[in-house]
Design a protein around this motif. Structure first.
Motif, PDB file in Angstrom:
ATOM      1  N   LEU A  27      53.696  43.284  34.257  1.00 12.25           N
ATOM      2  CA  LEU A  27      53.601  41.940  34.827  1.00 12.25           C
ATOM      3  C   LEU A  27      54.828  41.143  34.407  1.00 12.25           C
ATOM      4  CD1 LEU A  27      49.833  41.130  34.195  1.00 12.25           C
ATOM      5  CD2 LEU A  27      50.900  42.240  36.153  1.00 12.25           C
ATOM      6  N   ASP A  28      55.147  40.102  35.204  1.00 10.15           N
ATOM      7  CA  ASP A  28      56.291  39.276  34.827  1.00 10.15           C
ATOM      8  C   ASP A  28      55.866  38.262  33.760  1.00 10.15           C
ATOM      9  OD1 ASP A  28      55.103  37.024  35.991  1.00 10.15           O
ATOM     10  OD2 ASP A  28      55.970  37.504  37.930  1.00 10.15           O
ATOM     11  N   GLY A  31      52.721  36.207  34.399  1.00 11.76           N
ATOM     12  CA  GLY A  31      51.522  37.027  34.306  1.00 11.76           C
ATOM     13  C   GLY A  31      51.157  37.329  32.857  1.00 11.76           C
ATOM     14  N   VAL A  34      49.608  34.130  31.433  1.00  8.81           N
ATOM     15  CA  VAL A  34      48.271  33.873  31.993  1.00  8.81           C
ATOM     16  C   VAL A  34      47.260  34.851  31.392  1.00  8.81           C
ATOM     17  CG1 VAL A  34      46.874  34.018  34.096  1.00  8.81           C
ATOM     18  CG2 VAL A  34      49.067  32.827  34.135  1.00  8.81           C
ATOM     19  N   VAL A 135      39.148  43.925  32.761  1.00  7.78           N
ATOM     20  CA  VAL A 135      38.738  43.876  34.173  1.00  7.78           C
ATOM     21  C   VAL A 135      39.902  43.413  35.043  1.00  7.78           C
ATOM     22  CG1 VAL A 135      37.310  42.578  35.803  1.00  7.78           C
ATOM     23  CG2 VAL A 135      36.267  43.626  33.814  1.00  7.78           C
ATOM     24  N   LEU A 136      40.647  42.409  34.583  1.00 14.37           N
ATOM     25  CA  LEU A 136      41.764  41.896  35.381  1.00 14.37           C
ATOM     26  C   LEU A 136      42.857  42.948  35.542  1.00 14.37           C
ATOM     27  CD1 LEU A 136      42.005  38.238  34.042  1.00 14.37           C
ATOM     28  CD2 LEU A 136      41.226  38.980  36.292  1.00 14.37           C
ATOM     29  N   ARG A 138      42.150  46.114  35.767  1.00 13.85           N
ATOM     30  CA  ARG A 138      41.456  47.244  36.381  1.00 13.85           C
ATOM     31  C   ARG A 138      41.191  48.385  35.410  1.00 13.85           C
ATOM     32  NH1 ARG A 138      44.705  48.913  41.531  1.00 13.85           N
ATOM     33  NH2 ARG A 138      46.279  48.982  39.939  1.00 13.85           N
TER      34      ARG A 138
ATOM     35  N   VAL B 135      39.540  40.991  42.240  1.00 12.13           N
ATOM     36  CA  VAL B 135      38.773  41.811  41.301  1.00 12.13           C
ATOM     37  C   VAL B 135      37.682  42.585  42.038  1.00 12.13           C
ATOM     38  CG1 VAL B 135      37.072  41.665  39.433  1.00 12.13           C
ATOM     39  CG2 VAL B 135      39.251  40.485  39.224  1.00 12.13           C
ATOM     40  N   ILE B 140      44.683  44.094  41.096  1.00 12.67           N
ATOM     41  CA  ILE B 140      45.122  43.159  40.061  1.00 12.67           C
ATOM     42  C   ILE B 140      45.341  41.803  40.735  1.00 12.67           C
ATOM     43  CG2 ILE B 140      46.989  42.590  38.483  1.00 12.67           C
ATOM     44  CD1 ILE B 140      47.266  45.483  37.802  1.00 12.67           C
ATOM     45  N   PRO B 141      44.706  40.729  40.219  1.00 17.27           N
ATOM     46  CA  PRO B 141      44.777  39.431  40.892  1.00 17.27           C
ATOM     47  C   PRO B 141      46.202  38.981  41.172  1.00 17.27           C
ATOM     48  CG  PRO B 141      43.132  39.351  39.173  1.00 17.27           C
ATOM     49  CD  PRO B 141      43.819  40.686  39.051  1.00 17.27           C
ATOM     50  N   VAL B 143      47.481  36.168  41.051  1.00 14.64           N
ATOM     51  CA  VAL B 143      48.022  35.215  40.091  1.00 14.64           C
ATOM     52  C   VAL B 143      48.748  35.933  38.961  1.00 14.64           C
ATOM     53  CG1 VAL B 143      45.841  35.133  38.833  1.00 14.64           C
ATOM     54  CG2 VAL B 143      47.483  33.296  38.563  1.00 14.64           C
ATOM     55  N   LEU B 144      48.377  37.184  38.685  1.00  8.75           N
ATOM     56  CA  LEU B 144      49.071  37.925  37.628  1.00  8.75           C
ATOM     57  C   LEU B 144      50.326  38.597  38.158  1.00  8.75           C
ATOM     58  CD1 LEU B 144      46.105  39.632  35.736  1.00  8.75           C
ATOM     59  CD2 LEU B 144      47.365  37.591  35.092  1.00  8.75           C
ATOM     60  N   ARG B 145      50.382  38.829  39.469  1.00  8.60           N
ATOM     61  CA  ARG B 145      51.519  39.569  40.012  1.00  8.60           C
ATOM     62  C   ARG B 145      52.573  38.673  40.664  1.00  8.60           C
ATOM     63  NH1 ARG B 145      49.810  42.711  44.195  1.00  8.60           N
ATOM     64  NH2 ARG B 145      47.847  41.609  44.245  1.00  8.60           N
TER      65      ARG B 145
END
Lengths: 203, 203, 203
Positions: A27-28, A31, A34, A135-136, A138, B135, B140-141, B143-145
């Motif tokens: 992730l960047d 991410g 967050v 969970v986020l 996966r 989810v 992967i949401p 907002v994270l990517r």
């Protein structure tokens, strides 16, 4: 005061575990922050929602926001060093589990919850942030895979509940409960304790 | 009144994004409607749970139920046209993010939350529905990517908080905040802005 | 009294579905118990959070904790027999869906929620535990894939809302509503009813 320091330390180490997992998932930087903050604050938010504390304490106190944000950024910039410290991160995760579980149990008891309710809410506080993190990204949450995870949290919650029943002072009892959780987790990791899986799956 | 129209528009576009993702995942018509409504209502429900508004506003007003249900069905029947309008959907998603973030921040401030708490809850309102959508579909949401996603929401929330501190009227401030979020998201998508990922992962 | 027995039966069957899924995912005994309890208690906790009942009822009553814990352990030890009873488990899952949906709708109406709000919260109560189970195991929730799942729950919730409007006694109405949900689900499984998916996906 001691408890606040310990709780902020727990927030920091959970943030580090979330940020490190985010770095590994490529992730960047946003991410990473967050996910670090979600991991650090998730358990406390779930606890406050269950106990009807509104808005959640961890969203109201700027120290609970600043510590995980800075920790996540530090992990992002220095992650190779942190990754090499994988053992330290597992230890820190165990510390966070212990501290959040005992703090959650203490809070629930103080708000008048029955003993087993308080233990369950305490466990959820300790486990929730890491479960959200997994969970986020996966992954199947660590609490479902690492056998002594939920049991260690339950032991810590039981210590706090017992201390409350015996009217012992909450501060030292929380320290003892957290130490018990950390000890069980460290022993389980070090000795590679495994719980049984169901029979007959290979046949 | 203007705000209600804008908020229902936000509900519609989030429903469209959820329904379209469900169509792509080959869910049947009920799955499409359930995911569309979950995406549209999720952020508001999370906001109301955090702020202790019970039962959640978006579950109490039939307009908030009818709009995403009809939108989801429309996407189901006309999805080839909608898919061709992918750019419009991304724009609509940006509009929903902006509107929900500013509405969430405004609500939190009106209920007496501190400034940074209100900004965090506003962000969560804007981000929550899309995160649930991803989810539930095992992704992967976003907002994270997508790097400028959370930051854009934070900027909109900050505008609302600043306007509240300066005692400006809430309606126009929300429009400005939402427009800022949309502008940032559109520029980020158009210019393909990328935030840095951690170094040393390729070595 | 009848309702309590039925509700505990619903808790048991949801726990069995979660524990069986955990055994299949090769989780150890603690993971099986944690997932079984999460599936059994999840829907009720979500309901109580939405309705601002704190702490959640199912975390306050030891019977709601003991039943799923014992059920999960029983599934863990006797899972080959349970797996052979797959049809019975699907029936039990349908029973749990029906019972939790009607109980959730009844509770929401008793707390003064509008009719459609109560139906939505009732559906969420019935669907929530299974959705948590599937998300934690990284599967797309059954409610999004099995077409008559959400619709069956909605039909049961509507029966309860109608009975409430006509001032019929809540107990028998709940039984009728639950029976309707179970009947629809069993017919859908037996007759392999399929809802349409969107056109044009193969082209």
């Amino acid at each position: 005061m001691l408890l606040l320091v310990l709780e902020l330390a727990g927030t920091a180490v959970f943030a580090a575990s979330g940020a490190l997992a985010a770095v590994r998932a490529r992730l960047d930087v946003f991410g990473v922050v967050v996910l670090g903050m979600t991991t650090a604050l998730g358990g406390g938010v779930i606890r406050d929602v269950l106990l009807d504390v509104s808005p959640p304490t961890t969203l109201r106190d700027w120290r609970y926001l600043l510590v995980p944000a800075i920790t996540s950024l530090a992990v992002f910039w220095y992650h190779p060093q942190v990754a090499r410290l994988r053992r330290a991160v597992l230890l820190a995760d165990a510390a966070g589990l212990g501290l959040f579980t005992t703090a959650g149990t203490t809070t629930a008891l103080a708000l008048g919850a029955p003993v087993y309710t308080a233990c369950l809410i305490g466990m959820t506080t300790g486990i929730g942030g890491g479960a959200l993190r997994d969970v986020l990204l996966r992954e199947i949450p660590m609490v479902l895979r690492k056998e002594i995870y939920a049991l260690a949290a339950l032991a810590g919650a039981a210590v706090v509940a017992l201390g409350d029943r015996l009217q012992l002072p909450a501060g030292p009892v929380s320290v003892v409960g957290s130490a018990l959780v950390i000890t069980i987790r460290v022993l389980a990791l070090w000795r590679r304790w495994h719980a049984p899986v169901a029979r007959g799956l290979d046949g």
